[in-house]
Structure formats: C-alpha cells, structure tokens
Design a protein around this motif. Structure first.
Motif, PDB file in Angstrom:
ATOM      1  N   LEU A 110      -4.778  38.806  88.947  1.00  0.00           N
ATOM      2  CA  LEU A 110      -4.271  39.896  88.114  1.00  0.00           C
ATOM      3  C   LEU A 110      -3.496  40.932  88.913  1.00  0.00           C
ATOM      4  CD1 LEU A 110      -4.248  40.923  85.194  1.00  0.00           C
ATOM      5  CD2 LEU A 110      -6.317  42.224  85.709  1.00  0.00           C
ATOM      6  N   CYS A 113      -0.987  38.514  91.969  1.00  0.00           N
ATOM      7  CA  CYS A 113      -0.021  37.597  91.350  1.00  0.00           C
ATOM      8  C   CYS A 113       0.591  38.186  90.074  1.00  0.00           C
ATOM      9  CB  CYS A 113      -0.702  36.265  91.030  1.00  0.00           C
ATOM     10  SG  CYS A 113      -1.249  35.366  92.493  1.00  0.00           S
ATOM     11  N   GLY A 114      -0.262  38.724  89.203  1.00  0.00           N
ATOM     12  CA  GLY A 114       0.225  39.263  87.935  1.00  0.00           C
ATOM     13  C   GLY A 114       1.169  40.434  88.128  1.00  0.00           C
ATOM     14  N   SER A 117       4.378  39.454  90.005  1.00  0.00           N
ATOM     15  CA  SER A 117       5.350  38.747  89.165  1.00  0.00           C
ATOM     16  C   SER A 117       6.136  39.723  88.290  1.00  0.00           C
ATOM     17  CB  SER A 117       4.632  37.722  88.282  1.00  0.00           C
ATOM     18  OG  SER A 117       3.977  36.740  89.069  1.00  0.00           O
TER      19      SER A 117
END
Length: 276
Positions: A110, A113-114, A117
């Motif tokens: 989260l 990576c989240g 991104s």
C-alpha cells in the motif's frame, strides 16, 4: 510565495482549527499503544488502520504540494505521517511473527507500491491542472470509502442497543474536525477537500444521536457475541480520509481434553478504527 496564503483570513482560521482538532484525533490510539507497551504484546489489535492512515496522509501531502492553496494540509499530514509511522514501528516490535509479516507486506503493497505507482503515473501521465484533478479524485474516492466504515458501527449500536463500542467524545471531535475541514475546503472552493467531509459530518451526527438515545441502556453485549470495538478512529479529516477501516480479530480456543468436552472461547481483542 508565503507558506500559508491568507488571502481569506477565514481559510487560515478554519485550517488552523482543523489542524488542532485533527492532531487530537491522531493521538486517540495512545491508550491502545500504552497497553501494548505494558503487556509487550499486540494481542488482538490490528495494524491495518495505522497503515491506511499513513497512506491517506501521504496522499494528501502529495495533493497539497500540487495545490499550493492547501498548504495547511501539509502541516497536519506531515505530523500524521510521523505519528502513524511510530505506531506501525511499535506494533511491529511487539507483534507476533505472523502479524509482523502481514504488517510489513501491507506497508510494502500500500504505502510503497501503491503510493509509488500513483506518484509516478500522475507525474508522467498528467500535466498541470489535470494532475491536480486526478490526484484530487483519488484522495476523494479513498476518503469516501473510509467514511463508509461507521455504517457498520451504527448498525451494531441499533441492533444491540448498546453504545459500549462507540465513545461519544471521539465521535464529537471527529464531527467537529469534519466541520472545520469542510469550511476550509468550501472557502478555498476545493471540492476534493470539502466533499468527503459532508459525509463525515452526517455520520458523526448520526453516531452522537444514537449515543444520546442508547446511553442509558444497561443492556450488555452477550459475551459470545462478537462485536468490533470502536477503540479509536483515525479519521484524518484534514486529509479527509478520516480513514475508516474496521478490523475484528476473534481467537477461538477449544479444549477437548476434559470429560465434559467443554469449549473455552477467548476474546482476544476487538478494535475498529476509522480515520477522514
């Protein structure tokens, strides 16, 4: 450029008040972590609310840097990032091996990576005002999803006629926080800030009304009835995410060695946290 533009003094006033109230909301989990520290164990508490609150604070800091008129979002969410990180580190230190691994995976997926991104895609695929709109909608949708969480608590209060798991003061300060940040966004003419707090305000009022209705009810929740405890709500309404995440951990331990094959059920801990 001034750090806190005050072209409208009321914007500054509501922003400062929102910062103060939201800071108090951030400190709501302190009793929980004091208990964790004393027992050297996280027991049945969950790390998800703190990871989500950290993610929300990161999102709103990013939005505030893109929208220079919302500078007061940076201050409280920066503090929120520090506090939530401290909570997560302490949770990991005293959690079981499985809970520790789960928390680290969640943080990686989260918050690294989240968020990474979102950061990369919006910086490279969106330009200027479009970038602000894209990030604003992401923050708004995330905040709305978090504000839906109190519906579960409201349903439980109506069903059990007990406010045992819904502290009045916490609901009051969360509602007050929603009011401050709604007017902050309204005066800035920022729909992404003001919008989610309308829902936060309505749910906060509903919780306080239910508390006044059922506060004198002496009915206790049956022991074998598994209900989530609204131990704290981390709704950073500044970031408008009052983030709201519910976690229920039930640990059932059966002892079949006795002659009467009796069951022992141990309720390890119930915790529900909402953070906007």
């Amino acid at each position: 450029m001034a750090l806190f533009p005050i072209h409208n003094p009321l914007v500054f006033v509501f922003g400062v008040l929102g910062n103060v109230i939201s800071f108090m909301v951030y400190l709501a989990p302190l009793p929980t972590f004091h208990q964790i520290y004393k027992k050297k164990s996280t027991e049945g508490f969950q790390s998800v609310p703190y990871v989500v609150a950290l993610f929300s604070a990161m999102l709103w800091i990013f939005y505030a840097f893109l929208n220079t008129n919302a500078s007061l979002l940076i201050t409280i969410n920066s503090i929120g990032c520090f506090i939530e990180t401290a909570y997560i580190v302490m949770f990991i230190a005293y959690a079981t091996k499985q809970a520790r691994i789960t928390t680290l995976k969640l943080v990686f997926l989260l918050n690294i990576c989240g968020f990474g991104s979102i950061l990369i895609l919006t910086l490279f695929l969106a330009k200027g005002a479009n970038r602000i709109r894209v990030v604003g909608w992401i923050c708004l949708v995330f905040s709305l999803s978090v504000f839906v969480a109190p519906l579960f608590i409201i349903r439980q209060v109506v069903r059990t006629k007990s406010v045992e798991y819904m502290p009045f003061l916490l609901s009051f300060f969360l509602t007050l926080s929603a009011v401050m940040w709604f007017f902050y966004g309204l005066l800035l003419k920022d729909f992404y800030i003001a919008g989610p707090n309308i829902l936060g305000f309505l749910f906060g009022i509903a919780q306080m009304v239910l508390y006044l209705i059922y506060r004198k009810t002496n009915k206790k929740v049956i022991k074998d009835q598994k209900l989530p405890e609204l131990a704290e709500q981390i709704v950073d309404v500044v970031k408008l995410s009052t983030m709201v995440v519910g976690e229920v951990n039930l640990v059932n331990q059966c002892d079949n060695g006795g002659q009467d094959n009796s069951d022992k059920i141990e309720k390890k801990g119930l915790e529900v946290i909402v953070t906007s």
